[in-house]
Scaffold this active site. Structure first.
Site, mmCIF file in Angstrom:
data_model
loop_
_atom_site.group_PDB
_atom_site.id
_atom_site.type_symbol
_atom_site.label_atom_id
_atom_site.label_comp_id
_atom_site.label_asym_id
_atom_site.label_seq_id
_atom_site.Cartn_x
_atom_site.Cartn_y
_atom_site.Cartn_z
ATOM 1 N N HIS A 1 44.644 31.727 -0.977
ATOM 2 C CA HIS A 1 44.240 30.545 -2.041
ATOM 3 C C HIS A 1 44.435 29.204 -1.668
ATOM 4 O O HIS A 1 45.193 28.937 -0.586
ATOM 5 C CB HIS A 1 45.315 30.885 -3.202
ATOM 6 C CG HIS A 1 45.204 30.163 -4.210
ATOM 7 N ND1 HIS A 1 44.529 30.627 -5.400
ATOM 8 C CD2 HIS A 1 46.068 29.106 -4.804
ATOM 9 C CE1 HIS A 1 44.540 29.858 -6.386
ATOM 10 N NE2 HIS A 1 45.559 28.954 -6.144
ATOM 11 N N TYR B 1 40.584 23.974 -10.240
ATOM 12 C CA TYR B 1 41.146 24.820 -9.302
ATOM 13 C C TYR B 1 42.385 25.427 -9.563
ATOM 14 O O TYR B 1 43.454 24.753 -10.013
ATOM 15 C CB TYR B 1 41.146 24.363 -7.923
ATOM 16 C CG TYR B 1 41.129 25.362 -6.720
ATOM 17 C CD1 TYR B 1 39.932 26.114 -6.279
ATOM 18 C CD2 TYR B 1 42.399 25.748 -6.202
ATOM 19 C CE1 TYR B 1 40.161 27.077 -5.129
ATOM 20 C CE2 TYR B 1 42.495 26.908 -5.165
ATOM 21 C CZ TYR B 1 41.475 27.586 -4.776
ATOM 22 O OH TYR B 1 41.408 28.388 -3.951
ATOM 23 N N SER B 2 42.665 26.853 -9.554
ATOM 24 C CA SER B 2 44.059 27.740 -9.552
ATOM 25 C C SER B 2 44.304 27.188 -10.973
ATOM 26 O O SER B 2 43.830 27.391 -12.126
ATOM 27 C CB SER B 2 45.002 27.185 -8.528
ATOM 28 O OG SER B 2 46.296 27.666 -8.496
ATOM 29 N N ALA B 3 45.434 26.638 -11.098
ATOM 30 C CA ALA B 3 45.940 26.303 -12.418
ATOM 31 C C ALA B 3 45.024 25.384 -13.330
ATOM 32 O O ALA B 3 44.849 25.172 -14.477
ATOM 33 C CB ALA B 3 47.456 25.547 -12.439
#
Length: 543
Positions: A451, A209-211
């Site tokens: 987010h 997720y994300s990074a």
């Protein structure tokens, strides 16, 4: 969620014994899963910024009478504070541990499928301890082992310099991108040891997720260049992130290293390379972190094109379709997508200090190449004017551009590159416009479907309560198809027939197939970004 924990001792054959816990729902007294926390996947390096080491074949976790204790949490790399999302306790540079969730009951004949999850945090913070797969395993038919590794972040995981390169070469290692190498060790540990937990090493999905999603892309890019027998990745999920441009070159990383030395009052011109590193390695982690954090607003500690983990030709391979052709050749499926309001949270990560165009420009340069930033601002802010719909520079404009480049526009660019390589049939796209009620505990309602709110969907509440009326909605929309994806089923019931079609979870909880209304604008931004990454292509041509 309130759990009862019962000790659970497991034999890992030649690896010895470990004691985890069986997590049980206190209300229903129903076992949810077995949990092993802080399970070591690698040994720490001999010195800071060197590579962690594979567990030797003779390594054991404990004996039957004294099993290794894995009832707690993974170690946490020292990290800056950010809202309520970073972890401010349990810090250790020896964070080479993972949390493992195993379904209860008997596994299928070939073993449980496996989901490896890489946490996010801009590569500057984060921990697997912030996530829980217990409800996903206990309340749904997901039935897969979930492995969540910790890894080095920020200055501890992504510092690079010629001094570090020379030091690494002295012990036959590669310098830089230490956090990515940590993740790779966790992947290899999972492949080599998951059968001990009744997992199927041939059915591993890497997710993030994300990074963590950003990391998945780079792990995939590394993996597809390995011989088939050493390749680990069969399929992947890329949740709310995407690659942007070729990571910084060694000379730019060297400038950041010099900035760090200066901030720590370490002379650069009068010390030898080994003396500089000795000084840096002697600095307490908290002092190093505090100093590095002050630099993050102007120069983020992120990956470097090191020519080993990250090839100079990587983004050129996106432009030519070679990346997509490699995925097609190995039949690697990718599930990827976005939240509707990614910008709300993105706007809070080191926003420009002043409400000015120039401050926005400087903030974006902390992460992206100067030419790319200039072109982006020419597109979004013609004649220096605020983008349409934005009321200010430091929150609205920054959040819009940052979320577009981190997720919305660049992810569509990635899909375009896969299509270019003939891999369109391997792509499963989604868009989430629905917010669970429990998201209000962590994110202001006015932020919308921002987010990270969807992590509560993917992990079935992630420790919070999913309302009964919400459960069938998210099961039908995403968890059911995800389960089939992780189990390797050829038809996951996604419903799309074209790469411009997106499975959408709408605000009312219903599902439809959405014709991507942002595609054409995304292609305009993607082509602009790729044109300003031509310097990387020029370098790539030499390799």
């Amino acid at each position: 969620m309130d759990y009862i924990q019962h000790p659970y001792v497991k034999s890992l054959a030649a690896r010895g014994f470990v004691q985890g816990v069986t997590l049980t729902d206190r209300t229903t007294n129903t076992p949810l899963c077995h949990y092993f926390g802080g399970l070591r996947y690698a040994l720490p390096p001999s010195q800071r910024w060197r590579q962690a080491q594979r567990l030797p074949d003779t390594y054991t976790y404990g004996s039957e009478s004294n099993p290794g204790q894995c009832t707690g949490a993974a170690g946490v790399c020292p990290q800056p504070k950010f809202l309520n999302l970073s972890v401010q306790e349990g810090w250790t540079e020896d964070c080479f541990q993972c949390n493992v969730y195993v379904p209860v009951g008997e596994p299928p004949k070939d073993g449980w499928p496996v989901l490896i999850f890489l946490h996010g945090g801009w590569l500057q913070f984060g921990s697997p301890n912030s996530f829980s797969a217990s409800q996903l395993l206990g309340e749904t038919a997901f039935n897969a082992i979930v492995v969540m590794p910790a890894y080095r972040v920020g200055v501890f995981g992504f510092l690079y310099s010629s001094e570090l390169e020379h030091d690494a070469a002295s012990v036959n290692e590669s310098a830089g991108n230490q956090g990515f190498w940590d993740q790779r060790l966790a992947l290899e540990w999972t492949r080599d040891n998951i059968a001990l937990f009744k997992g199927n090493p041939s059915q591993i999905t890497i997710s993030g997720y994300s990074a963590g999603a950003y990391s998945v892309f780079y792990q995939l890019a590394y993996d597809i260049h390995l011989p088939q027998e050493k390749s680990l990745i069969k399929q992947a999920t890329i949740w709310s992130n995407s690659p942007v441009a070729q990571p910084k070159d060694p000379s730019s990383a060297q400038d950041q290293f010099s900035q760090l030395l200066s901030a720590l009052n370490i002379p650069e011109s009068t010390l030898s390379p080994s003396e500089k590193l000795a000084r840096l390695r002697s600095i307490p982690a908290k002092t190093l972190l505090d100093t590095a954090t002050k630099l993050v607003a102007t120069n983020q500690f992120r990956p470097t094109t090191d020519s080993t983990f990250i090839r100079p030709s990587l983004f050129h391979s996106l432009d030519t379709g070679a990346f997509g052709r490699s995925l097609r050749a190995r039949n690697i499926r990718i599930l990827l997508g976005e939240c509707r309001d990614e910008h709300s949270l993105y706007a809070t990560w080191y926003p420009p200090p002043q409400n000015t165009f120039s401050a926005l420009h400087d903030r974006l340069r902390a992460e992206y190449p100067p030419a790319l930033v200039t072109s982006l601002l020419n597109l979004y802010c013609p004649n220096g004017e605020l983008p349409v719909g934005c009321g200010n520079w430091h929150a609205d404009a920054f959040g819009l551009i940052y979320a577009d480049i981190q997720v919305h526009k660049m992810q569509r660019g990635l899909v375009h590159s896969l299509v270019l390589g003939g891999a369109a049939h391997l792509v499963y796209r989604y868009r989430i416009e629905y917010r669970l009620r429990c998201a209000d505990d962590a994110f202001p309602p006015e932020w919308g479907v921002t987010h990270a709110t969807d992590m509560l969907i993917w992990f079935w509440g992630n420790g919070k309560v999913v309302q009964d009326y919400e459960k069938p909605l998210i099961m039908k929309a995403l968890i059911g198809p995800l389960t089939r994806f992780v189990h390797g089923e050829p038809d996951i019931g996604w419903g799309t027939t074209d790469y411009r079609e997106v499975r959408r979870l709408k605000p009312d909880g219903s599902v439809d197939i959405w014709q991507d209304g942002y595609w054409d604008e995304a292609m305009r931004i993607w082509k602009c970004v790729r044109a300003d990454d031509e310097s990387a292509n020029d370098v790539a041509a030499k390799f």
